[in-house]
Design a protein around this motif. Structure first.
Motif, PDB file in Angstrom:
ATOM      1  N   GLU B 131       0.812  -1.213   0.000  1.00 23.84           N
ATOM      2  CA  GLU B 131       0.000   0.000   0.000  1.00 23.84           C
ATOM      3  C   GLU B 131       0.849   1.268   0.000  1.00 23.84           C
ATOM      4  OE1 GLU B 131      -3.480   0.305   2.454  1.00 23.84           O
ATOM      5  OE2 GLU B 131      -4.003   2.070   1.229  1.00 23.84           O
ATOM      6  N   HIS B 132       1.971   1.275   0.736  1.00 29.72           N
ATOM      7  CA  HIS B 132       2.765   2.519   0.748  1.00 29.72           C
ATOM      8  C   HIS B 132       3.405   2.801  -0.610  1.00 29.72           C
ATOM      9  CE1 HIS B 132       5.264  -0.693   2.604  1.00 29.72           C
ATOM     10  NE2 HIS B 132       6.003  -0.361   1.567  1.00 29.72           N
ATOM     11  N   GLN B 133       3.561   1.761  -1.423  1.00 26.61           N
ATOM     12  CA  GLN B 133       4.048   2.014  -2.789  1.00 26.61           C
ATOM     13  C   GLN B 133       2.950   2.671  -3.626  1.00 26.61           C
ATOM     14  OE1 GLN B 133       5.506  -1.944  -3.885  1.00 26.61           O
ATOM     15  NE2 GLN B 133       7.595  -1.141  -3.764  1.00 26.61           N
ATOM     16  N   ILE B 134       1.718   2.219  -3.410  1.00 31.92           N
ATOM     17  CA  ILE B 134       0.568   2.814  -4.107  1.00 31.92           C
ATOM     18  C   ILE B 134       0.440   4.287  -3.690  1.00 31.92           C
ATOM     19  CG2 ILE B 134      -1.933   2.669  -4.457  1.00 31.92           C
ATOM     20  CD1 ILE B 134      -0.644   0.185  -5.537  1.00 31.92           C
ATOM     21  N   VAL B 135       0.577   4.530  -2.399  1.00 34.19           N
ATOM     22  CA  VAL B 135       0.512   5.905  -1.890  1.00 34.19           C
ATOM     23  C   VAL B 135       1.638   6.748  -2.496  1.00 34.19           C
ATOM     24  CG1 VAL B 135       0.774   7.324   0.199  1.00 34.19           C
ATOM     25  CG2 VAL B 135      -0.661   5.265   0.259  1.00 34.19           C
ATOM     26  N   HIS B 136       2.831   6.176  -2.557  1.00 35.12           N
ATOM     27  CA  HIS B 136       3.957   6.893  -3.164  1.00 35.12           C
ATOM     28  C   HIS B 136       3.654   7.270  -4.614  1.00 35.12           C
ATOM     29  CE1 HIS B 136       7.997   8.058  -4.300  1.00 35.12           C
ATOM     30  NE2 HIS B 136       7.954   7.188  -5.282  1.00 35.12           N
ATOM     31  N   MET B 137       3.113   6.324  -5.372  1.00 33.54           N
ATOM     32  CA  MET B 137       2.781   6.610  -6.778  1.00 33.54           C
ATOM     33  C   MET B 137       1.744   7.730  -6.875  1.00 33.54           C
ATOM     34  SD  MET B 137       2.582   2.776  -8.399  1.00 33.54           S
ATOM     35  CE  MET B 137       3.875   1.592  -8.031  1.00 33.54           C
ATOM     36  N   SER B 138       0.766   7.726  -5.988  1.00 34.84           N
ATOM     37  CA  SER B 138      -0.240   8.793  -5.977  1.00 34.84           C
ATOM     38  C   SER B 138       0.419  10.141  -5.694  1.00 34.84           C
ATOM     39  CB  SER B 138      -1.303   8.529  -4.906  1.00 34.84           C
ATOM     40  OG  SER B 138      -1.835   7.246  -5.045  1.00 34.84           O
ATOM     41  N   ASN B 139       1.335  10.150  -4.749  1.00 30.88           N
ATOM     42  CA  ASN B 139       2.058  11.387  -4.411  1.00 30.88           C
ATOM     43  C   ASN B 139       2.853  11.899  -5.613  1.00 30.88           C
ATOM     44  OD1 ASN B 139       1.145  11.307  -1.761  1.00 30.88           O
ATOM     45  ND2 ASN B 139       2.958  10.247  -0.986  1.00 30.88           N
ATOM     46  N   VAL B 140       3.498  10.981  -6.310  1.00 33.84           N
ATOM     47  CA  VAL B 140       4.291  11.359  -7.481  1.00 33.84           C
ATOM     48  C   VAL B 140       3.388  11.952  -8.562  1.00 33.84           C
ATOM     49  CG1 VAL B 140       5.655  10.433  -9.418  1.00 33.84           C
ATOM     50  CG2 VAL B 140       6.187   9.752  -7.062  1.00 33.84           C
ATOM     51  N   LEU B 141       2.247  11.320  -8.801  1.00 33.51           N
ATOM     52  CA  LEU B 141       1.315  11.835  -9.805  1.00 33.51           C
ATOM     53  C   LEU B 141       0.803  13.219  -9.405  1.00 33.51           C
ATOM     54  CD1 LEU B 141      -0.758   8.661 -10.774  1.00 33.51           C
ATOM     55  CD2 LEU B 141       1.083   9.776 -12.066  1.00 33.51           C
ATOM     56  N   ALA B 142       0.543  13.411  -8.110  1.00 28.90           N
ATOM     57  CA  ALA B 142       0.063  14.708  -7.634  1.00 28.90           C
ATOM     58  C   ALA B 142       1.100  15.802  -7.887  1.00 28.90           C
ATOM     59  CB  ALA B 142      -0.278  14.635  -6.147  1.00 28.90           C
ATOM     60  N   GLN B 143       2.384  15.425  -7.926  1.00 27.10           N
ATOM     61  CA  GLN B 143       3.459  16.380  -8.229  1.00 27.10           C
ATOM     62  C   GLN B 143       3.798  16.388  -9.725  1.00 27.10           C
ATOM     63  OE1 GLN B 143       5.158  18.812  -6.672  1.00 27.10           O
ATOM     64  NE2 GLN B 143       3.841  18.543  -4.895  1.00 27.10           N
ATOM     65  N   ARG B 144       2.926  15.790 -10.522  1.00 23.50           N
ATOM     66  CA  ARG B 144       3.095  15.752 -11.979  1.00 23.50           C
ATOM     67  C   ARG B 144       4.346  14.996 -12.444  1.00 23.50           C
ATOM     68  NH1 ARG B 144       3.532  21.124 -13.728  1.00 23.50           N
ATOM     69  NH2 ARG B 144       2.984  22.193 -11.784  1.00 23.50           N
ATOM     70  N   GLY B 145       4.719  13.989 -11.669  1.00 18.05           N
ATOM     71  CA  GLY B 145       5.769  13.090 -12.132  1.00 18.05           C
ATOM     72  C   GLY B 145       5.177  12.043 -13.066  1.00 18.05           C
ATOM     73  N   ILE B 146       6.047  11.365 -13.792  1.00 20.26           N
ATOM     74  CA  ILE B 146       5.638  10.258 -14.668  1.00 20.26           C
ATOM     75  C   ILE B 146       5.812   8.970 -13.861  1.00 20.26           C
ATOM     76  CG2 ILE B 146       6.141   9.041 -16.837  1.00 20.26           C
ATOM     77  CD1 ILE B 146       5.288  11.919 -17.346  1.00 20.26           C
ATOM     78  N   ALA B 147       4.709   8.303 -13.558  1.00 16.33           N
ATOM     79  CA  ALA B 147       4.782   7.100 -12.716  1.00 16.33           C
ATOM     80  C   ALA B 147       4.121   5.924 -13.415  1.00 16.33           C
ATOM     81  CB  ALA B 147       4.117   7.358 -11.370  1.00 16.33           C
ATOM     82  N   PHE B 148       4.779   4.791 -13.359  1.00 20.58           N
ATOM     83  CA  PHE B 148       4.220   3.602 -14.007  1.00 20.58           C
ATOM     84  C   PHE B 148       4.815   2.340 -13.395  1.00 20.58           C
ATOM     85  CE2 PHE B 148       7.796   5.241 -16.454  1.00 20.58           C
ATOM     86  CZ  PHE B 148       8.608   4.139 -16.631  1.00 20.58           C
ATOM     87  N   ILE B 149       4.294   1.209 -13.850  1.00 25.16           N
ATOM     88  CA  ILE B 149       4.885  -0.064 -13.441  1.00 25.16           C
ATOM     89  C   ILE B 149       5.259  -0.837 -14.706  1.00 25.16           C
ATOM     90  CG2 ILE B 149       3.771  -0.245 -11.174  1.00 25.16           C
ATOM     91  CD1 ILE B 149       1.574  -1.908 -12.388  1.00 25.16           C
ATOM     92  N   LEU B 150       6.356  -1.548 -14.613  1.00 21.75           N
ATOM     93  CA  LEU B 150       6.748  -2.446 -15.700  1.00 21.75           C
ATOM     94  C   LEU B 150       6.435  -3.863 -15.231  1.00 21.75           C
ATOM     95  CD1 LEU B 150      10.220  -1.093 -16.967  1.00 21.75           C
ATOM     96  CD2 LEU B 150       7.944  -0.747 -17.973  1.00 21.75           C
ATOM     97  N   LEU B 151       5.605  -4.551 -15.994  1.00 28.01           N
ATOM     98  CA  LEU B 151       5.160  -5.888 -15.597  1.00 28.01           C
ATOM     99  C   LEU B 151       5.666  -6.914 -16.595  1.00 28.01           C
ATOM    100  CD1 LEU B 151       1.452  -4.966 -14.752  1.00 28.01           C
ATOM    101  CD2 LEU B 151       3.370  -5.193 -13.165  1.00 28.01           C
ATOM    102  N   HIS B 152       6.323  -7.925 -16.078  1.00 29.43           N
ATOM    103  CA  HIS B 152       6.819  -8.973 -16.963  1.00 29.43           C
ATOM    104  C   HIS B 152       6.085 -10.280 -16.674  1.00 29.43           C
ATOM    105  CE1 HIS B 152       9.439 -11.102 -19.624  1.00 29.43           C
ATOM    106  NE2 HIS B 152       9.887 -11.884 -18.659  1.00 29.43           N
ATOM    107  N   PHE B 153       5.431 -10.817 -17.701  1.00 28.48           N
ATOM    108  CA  PHE B 153       4.808 -12.132 -17.597  1.00 28.48           C
ATOM    109  C   PHE B 153       5.820 -13.144 -18.135  1.00 28.48           C
ATOM    110  CE2 PHE B 153       1.229  -9.312 -17.406  1.00 28.48           C
ATOM    111  CZ  PHE B 153       0.301  -9.960 -16.595  1.00 28.48           C
ATOM    112  N   ALA B 154       6.521 -13.775 -17.213  1.00 30.04           N
ATOM    113  CA  ALA B 154       7.641 -14.637 -17.616  1.00 30.04           C
ATOM    114  C   ALA B 154       7.172 -15.801 -18.485  1.00 30.04           C
ATOM    115  CB  ALA B 154       8.374 -15.142 -16.378  1.00 30.04           C
ATOM    116  N   ALA B 155       6.038 -16.397 -18.125  1.00 28.63           N
ATOM    117  CA  ALA B 155       5.574 -17.578 -18.855  1.00 28.63           C
ATOM    118  C   ALA B 155       5.161 -17.224 -20.289  1.00 28.63           C
ATOM    119  CB  ALA B 155       4.421 -18.234 -18.107  1.00 28.63           C
ATOM    120  N   LEU B 156       4.698 -15.982 -20.468  1.00 24.44           N
ATOM    121  CA  LEU B 156       4.279 -15.545 -21.804  1.00 24.44           C
ATOM    122  C   LEU B 156       5.413 -14.832 -22.544  1.00 24.44           C
ATOM    123  CD1 LEU B 156       0.897 -13.839 -20.747  1.00 24.44           C
ATOM    124  CD2 LEU B 156       1.193 -16.205 -21.538  1.00 24.44           C
ATOM    125  N   ASP B 157       6.440 -14.480 -21.786  1.00 28.87           N
ATOM    126  CA  ASP B 157       7.515 -13.618 -22.284  1.00 28.87           C
ATOM    127  C   ASP B 157       6.955 -12.313 -22.862  1.00 28.87           C
ATOM    128  OD1 ASP B 157      10.120 -12.876 -22.581  1.00 28.87           O
ATOM    129  OD2 ASP B 157      10.407 -13.878 -24.497  1.00 28.87           O
TER     130      ASP B 157
END
Ligand SMILES: [Mg+2]
Ligand SMILES: [Mg+2]
Lengths: 213, 213
Positions: B131-157
């Protein structure tokens, strides 16, 4: 998923670094309680790094900026995995940081800085900065980030913000000199009048730097 | 001033974390050489985090962006200071990160992301995010930062970039669900076609996100 303690209070890991800047003085060595060593220094009972962290907490809580200190880089050599308990690191070493200590975002701008303290009264020793930190600051400036250093003269109780461009220029042009004269810092930097809350209101100056950019 | 080794290669400290996401699989536990555990996973002989680090090294070397992985936060309990040799940490524990793993600057913009990997084929488990990572991302967006997640599905490559706003929305609106369906990620995110060099060319998408902003 293992649950590690997640204290928001300042991490003990900051201590060994601080000890280095404090000319080798080491409370931990002398057997004093480790948790106290963090607040044992500094005129106002708080060391410079802790004051910056408190300032950043204030900015975060008011929604003014999101700026964090990076964890101290540690090289891990040996880890024990006891059954049913959390992993225990049994051999590790401090590594030299390849970037600066603080980074974050202010109104969309990338903000990056290093904080240092000296007991000198007329100069700031350059040995406090490693070349890869200087290179990092140059890289940040090339990407149009806001980069600076916060310098605290403990004996004078004066704090300055010096834009990294001036540090970089000085570093490469005057590379015979081992320290930056306070006069150079006063001429090219900004004095920060310390407050009660926030302790080190550097964001006002960052705001100016963003406008100039 | 103590000199610590300053290897630019990926730090071993990344390993225990990675092991957790790999459903408890632990090479280190089984006595394999630790230095090899970093490259033992992944279809192409490199784990996801190492591929991102290589990508960031590439971006840095070309002057395209300055993005670094933050050191793993460690809680230090005991340090030995042997005479004439460097400080040795003899007891320490992994701490939960209070922010995300990666941050940096791209054309003045603050960029912030978390990278995660799963072996699932149709969903991405939300337990990978605190949850604190989610909160951090919200804080970053509120400051107009570019925030995202990179998701890797290993089985699907398959690798996706999902802007944090979609993760946050999903997290709070669907908080009964324990995972994000791949369909949601495909609909709201961007597929990253992996390359030889750079391995995970996410900066092209970041550039789009900056333009939209
Ligand atoms: Mg420092
Ligand atoms: Mg992570």
């Amino acid at each position: 998923m293992v649950n590690y303690p997640n204290g928001r209070s300042q991490s003990y890991s900051a201590v060994p670094k601080k000890q280095k800047t404090l000319t080798g003085l080491s409370v931990a060595k002398k057997g004093a309680p480790k948790s106290k060593s963090l607040v044992a220094f500094g005129k106002r009972g708080m060391n410079f790094e802790a004051e910056i962290n408190a300032t950043n907490d204030y900015y975060l809580s008011r929604g003014l900026a999101v700026i964090h200190k990076k964890p101290t880089p540690i090289q891990i050599v040996k880890v024990d995995y006891p059954q049913r308990s959390r992993a225990k690191i049994t051999e590790a070493y401090f590594r030299q940081a390849s970037t600066t200590d603080y980074s974050g975002v202010y109104k969309g701008h990338y903000v990056d800085f290093e904080a240092k303290e000296t007991h000198q009264k007329t100069v700031f020793p350059l040995k406090n900065f490693h070349e890869h930190q200087i290179v990092h600051m140059s890289n940040v400036l090339a990407q149009r980030g806001i980069a600076f250093i916060l310098l605290h003269f403990a004996a004078l109780d004066e704090t300055y913000l010096l834009p990294s461009s001036y540090l970089i220029t000085f570093y490469y042009e005057k590379n015979g000199l081992k320290s930056i004269p306070l006069a150079y810092i006063r001429e090219n930097g900004y004095k920060i009048e310390t407050n009660h809350i926030p302790r080190i209101p550097y964001l006002e100056i960052v705001n100016k730097l963003c406008e100039v950019q």
